[in-house]
Design a protein around this motif. Sequence first.
Motif, short mmCIF file in Angstrom:
data_model
loop_
_atom_site.label_atom_id
_atom_site.label_comp_id
_atom_site.label_asym_id
_atom_site.label_seq_id
_atom_site.Cartn_x
_atom_site.Cartn_y
_atom_site.Cartn_z
N TYR A 85 55.93 36.44 45.00
CA TYR A 85 55.65 36.76 43.59
C TYR A 85 55.15 38.20 43.51
O TYR A 85 54.26 38.61 44.27
CB TYR A 85 54.61 35.80 43.03
CG TYR A 85 55.07 34.35 43.05
CD1 TYR A 85 55.82 33.82 42.01
CD2 TYR A 85 54.77 33.53 44.15
CE1 TYR A 85 56.25 32.50 42.05
CE2 TYR A 85 55.20 32.21 44.19
CZ TYR A 85 55.94 31.71 43.14
OH TYR A 85 56.38 30.40 43.18
N THR A 87 53.77 41.25 40.83
CA THR A 87 53.30 41.62 39.50
C THR A 87 53.96 42.93 39.08
O THR A 87 54.14 43.84 39.89
CB THR A 87 51.77 41.77 39.47
OG1 THR A 87 51.37 42.63 40.56
CG2 THR A 87 51.08 40.43 39.60
N SER A 102 54.35 41.38 33.64
CA SER A 102 55.08 40.17 34.02
C SER A 102 54.89 39.86 35.49
O SER A 102 54.35 40.66 36.26
CB SER A 102 56.58 40.36 33.73
OG SER A 102 56.83 40.73 32.40
N ILE A 103 55.38 38.68 35.89
CA ILE A 103 55.43 38.30 37.30
C ILE A 103 56.86 37.92 37.64
O ILE A 103 57.46 37.05 36.99
CB ILE A 103 54.49 37.13 37.63
CG1 ILE A 103 53.05 37.48 37.25
CG2 ILE A 103 54.57 36.77 39.10
CD1 ILE A 103 52.06 36.36 37.50
N SER A 105 59.58 36.44 40.50
CA SER A 105 59.59 35.56 41.67
C SER A 105 60.86 35.79 42.47
O SER A 105 61.92 36.09 41.92
CB SER A 105 59.47 34.09 41.26
OG SER A 105 60.56 33.71 40.45
N PRO A 120 61.70 37.83 35.02
CA PRO A 120 60.24 37.75 35.22
C PRO A 120 59.55 37.03 34.06
O PRO A 120 60.02 37.07 32.92
CB PRO A 120 59.83 39.23 35.30
CG PRO A 120 61.06 39.95 35.73
CD PRO A 120 62.20 39.22 35.09
N PRO A 132 48.26 44.11 35.37
CA PRO A 132 47.97 43.42 36.63
C PRO A 132 47.89 44.40 37.80
O PRO A 132 48.74 45.27 37.96
CB PRO A 132 49.16 42.47 36.79
CG PRO A 132 50.28 43.14 36.05
CD PRO A 132 49.63 43.83 34.88
N ILE A 135 46.74 40.20 43.10
CA ILE A 135 47.22 38.83 42.93
C ILE A 135 46.74 37.98 44.10
O ILE A 135 46.61 38.47 45.22
CB ILE A 135 48.77 38.83 42.83
CG1 ILE A 135 49.33 37.47 42.42
CG2 ILE A 135 49.40 39.31 44.12
CD1 ILE A 135 50.82 37.52 42.06
N VAL A 146 45.72 36.41 38.81
CA VAL A 146 46.02 37.84 38.72
C VAL A 146 44.82 38.59 38.16
O VAL A 146 44.24 38.17 37.14
CB VAL A 146 47.25 38.09 37.83
CG1 VAL A 146 47.56 39.58 37.76
CG2 VAL A 146 48.47 37.32 38.35
N GLU A 175 52.14 29.95 32.59
CA GLU A 175 50.78 30.45 32.40
C GLU A 175 49.88 29.32 31.90
O GLU A 175 50.25 28.54 31.02
CB GLU A 175 50.74 31.63 31.44
CG GLU A 175 49.39 32.32 31.42
CD GLU A 175 49.45 33.80 31.07
OE1 GLU A 175 48.42 34.47 31.18
OE2 GLU A 175 50.54 34.28 30.68
#
Length: 410
Positions: A85, A87, A102-103, A105, A120, A132, A135, A146, A175
């Motif tokens: 993951y 950020t 955003s994050i 993956s 994301p 961010p 993490i 985060v 989230e």
Amino acid sequence: MCKRFTWLLAVMVLVSIGFLVACGTHYSSNSSTNGLVIDPSQGSQVVQAFGITLSNGHVSQINTSPAVLGQPTAIVLDPAGAYAYVTLTPDSAVPNSVAAASIASYKVNSDGTLSAGGMPVSMNAPAGVVSPVAIAMDKSGKFLFVADQETASGTTSVAGTVSAFSIGSGGSLTEVAGSPFAVPTIAGGSGANVVGVAVTPTTFPSANAVCSKQTPPATEYLYAADASANQVWEFQVNTSSGALGPPAPSTTIVGFAAGSLPSGVAVDPCNRFVYIANYQSNNVSAYTISPTDGSLASAGPATSAENGPGPLAVDPLGNFLYVVDKLSNQVSAYRISSALGTLSALSTATVATGATPSSIAIRSDDTWLFVTNYNSASISQYSITPATGVLSPAATAISTDSLPLGVAVK
């Protein structure tokens, strides 16, 4: 007949050559003999993967560099090493950049290649812009946390927060309700500036650690380093939902004094101690964790560090602490007193890194340590001597794309 046999033999030779070439250039998924290093690059907005031969530390790049749709700031791997993951913050120079923090993956495939896991996931920002910078994941692999740095929104500053995500099937992120979670503001002070987060373990190392045969705690706490208030804040994690709240029996988020300008936080894997790197006062604060309510008590005077200590990591067995000294281009190494949590410099107290070291990661078997060097486009690699904790640098650093920031290791 002879022609047919000759043709068949030629095909077999070609297939054999192809197989040998593939074996020589692809990552082997045998986790007992090979590892994986992953780092995102701010300069080229990609995520790179490198295979490690654990017996000798040989590293080779895996031919996969999926794009990052924004400016990467940090990375973490889940406990199984199946998903990474990253950020992100928006970047106008990146095509199709995320519009908000955003994050992203990435699935770690069996051959070591990485596959982007769709678009994301945008982070909630009810109080303003979320930025961010760090993490962390809990040991069960259920939740992602985060650190959201203080940001500017127009002419005003927006206080930092802590965001929380639950991890679903296929590495999906949702989230948590109520996220991002507010960090207290000290009377007369400016808004919080959260620069690091760390979570207490709910599983202990399976072997070779002092706590390996002990029962881990069921209660989980999160500690957030606040560079504005010079504090470390304690939250309790709801282990069902991932929500953050005051640590029982307190009705408010609890703070503990740190040094000047905290820049990183780490929790030892046996749930005994918390460490805070203090960037401006050039030292490391040590605390013991109360088994009753997770509160922190000073383990004594802060330990001197080199210039600009930042990211830090406790080795997976809880014996040593390694601190990245960002302004002196080195790593400081300390032995942890198992009884008190106090720190003492190792016989080889420091090792050199590249230019502007920015992040640190240790392999879970306690064999290799890696540090990204932001301004020298490289990752410094060190073997760890288990008995002494001393770091031995590899002959050459790992070359990366420009401006690497963040590193994870499997």
